[in-house]
Motif scaffolding. Sequence first.
Motif, PDB file in Angstrom:
ATOM      1  N   GLU A 175       9.314  45.257 -12.051  1.00 47.57           N
ATOM      2  CA  GLU A 175      10.455  45.390 -12.901  1.00 47.57           C
ATOM      3  C   GLU A 175      10.963  44.338 -13.796  1.00 47.57           C
ATOM      4  N   GLY A 176      11.388  43.471 -13.000  1.00 42.72           N
ATOM      5  CA  GLY A 176      11.962  42.139 -13.851  1.00 42.72           C
ATOM      6  C   GLY A 176      11.154  40.884 -14.294  1.00 42.72           C
ATOM      7  N   CYS A 177      10.149  40.951 -13.584  1.00 37.61           N
ATOM      8  CA  CYS A 177       8.865  39.963 -13.532  1.00 37.61           C
ATOM      9  C   CYS A 177       9.650  38.632 -13.704  1.00 37.61           C
ATOM     10  N   THR A 178      10.292  38.215 -12.671  1.00 37.31           N
ATOM     11  CA  THR A 178      10.997  36.844 -12.346  1.00 37.31           C
ATOM     12  C   THR A 178      10.485  36.142 -11.124  1.00 37.31           C
ATOM     13  N   ALA A 179      10.735  34.747 -11.342  1.00 39.82           N
ATOM     14  CA  ALA A 179      10.537  33.904 -10.439  1.00 39.82           C
ATOM     15  C   ALA A 179      11.637  33.021 -10.109  1.00 39.82           C
ATOM     16  N   ALA A 182      12.699  19.077  -9.673  1.00 41.04           N
ATOM     17  CA  ALA A 182      12.690  17.959  -9.042  1.00 41.04           C
ATOM     18  C   ALA A 182      14.021  17.344  -8.474  1.00 41.04           C
ATOM     19  N   SER A 183      15.167  17.646  -9.269  1.00 40.47           N
ATOM     20  CA  SER A 183      16.399  17.102  -8.742  1.00 40.47           C
ATOM     21  C   SER A 183      16.856  18.016  -7.566  1.00 40.47           C
ATOM     22  N   GLY A 184      16.304  19.228  -7.506  1.00 38.13           N
ATOM     23  CA  GLY A 184      16.813  20.390  -6.298  1.00 38.13           C
ATOM     24  C   GLY A 184      17.548  21.267  -7.122  1.00 38.13           C
ATOM     25  N   ALA A 185      18.001  21.251  -8.387  1.00 39.15           N
ATOM     26  CA  ALA A 185      18.392  22.081  -9.235  1.00 39.15           C
ATOM     27  C   ALA A 185      17.585  23.460  -9.104  1.00 39.15           C
ATOM     28  N   MET A 186      17.985  24.678  -9.014  1.00 37.54           N
ATOM     29  CA  MET A 186      17.648  26.072  -8.854  1.00 37.54           C
ATOM     30  C   MET A 186      17.752  26.716 -10.273  1.00 37.54           C
ATOM     31  N   GLU A 187      16.638  27.461 -10.395  1.00 33.71           N
ATOM     32  CA  GLU A 187      16.631  28.417 -11.799  1.00 33.71           C
ATOM     33  C   GLU A 187      15.802  29.602 -11.530  1.00 33.71           C
ATOM     34  N   VAL A 188      16.238  30.749 -11.975  1.00 36.78           N
ATOM     35  CA  VAL A 188      15.476  32.018 -12.166  1.00 36.78           C
ATOM     36  C   VAL A 188      14.894  32.026 -13.534  1.00 36.78           C
ATOM     37  N   LEU A 189      13.612  32.226 -13.536  1.00 37.32           N
ATOM     38  CA  LEU A 189      12.803  32.341 -14.530  1.00 37.32           C
ATOM     39  C   LEU A 189      12.480  33.806 -15.174  1.00 37.32           C
ATOM     40  N   HIS A 190      12.914  34.377 -16.175  1.00 37.46           N
ATOM     41  CA  HIS A 190      12.634  35.717 -16.571  1.00 37.46           C
ATOM     42  C   HIS A 190      11.334  35.405 -17.322  1.00 37.46           C
ATOM     43  N   TRP A 191      10.211  35.988 -16.758  1.00 41.00           N
ATOM     44  CA  TRP A 191       9.163  35.486 -17.821  1.00 41.00           C
ATOM     45  C   TRP A 191       8.782  36.222 -18.832  1.00 41.00           C
ATOM     46  N   ALA A 192       9.307  37.595 -19.101  1.00 38.64           N
ATOM     47  CA  ALA A 192       9.142  38.375 -20.262  1.00 38.64           C
ATOM     48  C   ALA A 192       9.964  37.612 -21.481  1.00 38.64           C
ATOM     49  N   ASP A 193      11.019  37.100 -20.877  1.00 40.73           N
ATOM     50  CA  ASP A 193      11.702  36.222 -22.051  1.00 40.73           C
ATOM     51  C   ASP A 193      10.995  34.991 -22.403  1.00 40.73           C
ATOM     52  N   GLU A 194      10.466  34.337 -21.460  1.00 38.94           N
ATOM     53  CA  GLU A 194       9.715  33.128 -21.732  1.00 38.94           C
ATOM     54  C   GLU A 194       8.624  33.458 -22.576  1.00 38.94           C
ATOM     55  N   ILE A 195       7.852  34.551 -22.527  1.00 44.80           N
ATOM     56  CA  ILE A 195       6.749  34.994 -23.289  1.00 44.80           C
ATOM     57  C   ILE A 195       7.184  35.233 -24.653  1.00 44.80           C
ATOM     58  N   THR A 210       3.821  39.105 -27.681  1.00 49.59           N
ATOM     59  CA  THR A 210       4.121  40.317 -26.949  1.00 49.59           C
ATOM     60  C   THR A 210       3.777  40.211 -25.295  1.00 49.59           C
ATOM     61  N   ALA A 211       4.737  40.415 -24.635  1.00 47.25           N
ATOM     62  CA  ALA A 211       4.596  40.307 -23.271  1.00 47.25           C
ATOM     63  C   ALA A 211       3.178  41.307 -22.618  1.00 47.25           C
ATOM     64  N   PRO A 212       2.407  40.824 -21.967  1.00 45.06           N
ATOM     65  CA  PRO A 212       1.277  41.831 -21.491  1.00 45.06           C
ATOM     66  C   PRO A 212       1.726  42.703 -20.647  1.00 45.06           C
ATOM     67  N   THR A 213       1.413  43.948 -20.507  1.00 40.84           N
ATOM     68  CA  THR A 213       1.782  44.560 -19.415  1.00 40.84           C
ATOM     69  C   THR A 213       0.352  45.326 -18.855  1.00 40.84           C
ATOM     70  N   LEU A 214       0.287  45.657 -17.453  1.00 37.67           N
ATOM     71  CA  LEU A 214      -0.783  46.175 -16.882  1.00 37.67           C
ATOM     72  C   LEU A 214      -0.874  47.801 -17.256  1.00 37.67           C
ATOM     73  N   ASP A 224      -0.282  35.053 -16.456  1.00 32.69           N
ATOM     74  CA  ASP A 224       0.205  34.194 -17.250  1.00 32.69           C
ATOM     75  C   ASP A 224       1.308  33.282 -16.781  1.00 32.69           C
ATOM     76  N   PHE A 225       2.047  33.636 -15.965  1.00 37.76           N
ATOM     77  CA  PHE A 225       3.068  32.903 -14.984  1.00 37.76           C
ATOM     78  C   PHE A 225       2.200  31.720 -14.419  1.00 37.76           C
ATOM     79  N   LEU A 226       1.277  32.199 -13.568  1.00 37.83           N
ATOM     80  CA  LEU A 226       0.622  31.157 -12.645  1.00 37.83           C
ATOM     81  C   LEU A 226      -0.158  30.345 -13.545  1.00 37.83           C
ATOM     82  N   ASP A 227      -0.691  30.591 -14.593  1.00 41.59           N
ATOM     83  CA  ASP A 227      -1.359  29.895 -15.604  1.00 41.59           C
ATOM     84  C   ASP A 227      -0.355  28.803 -16.495  1.00 41.59           C
TER      85      ASP A 227
END
Length: 287
Positions: A252-256, A261-274, A280-284, A55-58
């Motif tokens: 565990e966390g499902c993060t990236a 583009a500005s150089g600013a960094m961010e951690v994405l918590h993908w379950a929260d994004e979904i 409902t966050a998909p689980t394997l 889901d993240f890669l897509d």
Amino acid sequence: MDAITRLPFLSELEEGADDRFHIPEREGARRRYRTIWISDIHLGTRGCNATMLIDFLDSVDSDTIYLVGDIIDGWRLKKRFYWPAAHNDVLWRIMKRAKRGTRVVYIPGNHDEMFRQFTGMNFGGVEIRRKAIHETADGRKLLVLHGDEFDTIMLAHRWLAFVGDAAYTSLMRLNVVVNAVRQRMGLPYWSLSKMAKHKVKNAVSFISRFEEVVAHEAGARGVDGVVCGHIHNAEMREIEGIQYYNDGDWVEGCTALVEHASGAMEVLHWADEIAKRGETAPTLMAA
């Protein structure tokens, strides 16, 4: 090693690879980032949350993507071959991204150390490196490496690391069951093991010490910061003038970790994004 040779990761992405997808690649607009870092996917284990990673890669795209180790879990595959279709889907998406022109840099970790012998080589557009230096859009130099070289347990007591891995695998199986139940109840993804680590004083102390050691080593190498994985704990903080970044994991966390583009960094918590999308966050599910 025989199990590893059955995997498609070291093969060129062929034309018509879309037909190989068990989960079709989702079309539509994607968020654009300058750089993406992901690690600790642990393909080949039941704890791997491959469907959420798909889901993240897509949903995202980037100029560069760093695979910061433990992408494939060779430790588990040596004991038992487990490779559902969704795990192939993750690899094909990454290989297809390389073919489309995204720079893909693969830095093997301790669980996929068998690929370290190919350091300096390029397979299907994927560069294999022991470590890398990344320059951000705002001119900062970041050391990128998996991080197991700074794990005192790995260095001094390799046998203990394997024992710990077995216990961790059991916890991951329980995590799959817990989240399968939560999914049926319409509840969001929740990491049992992440909660357990933060409740155990020694684990918290180990994480803090690991981060300090990694940051100190980065400073000694004259860079502005460091990006690593290994400990499954996504983090962004400054340690003695060095920017420490950990991209987390997809067990565990499902993060990236992403660079804008500005150089600013961010951690994405993908379950929260979904969850923000009202899904409902998909689980394997364990087979």
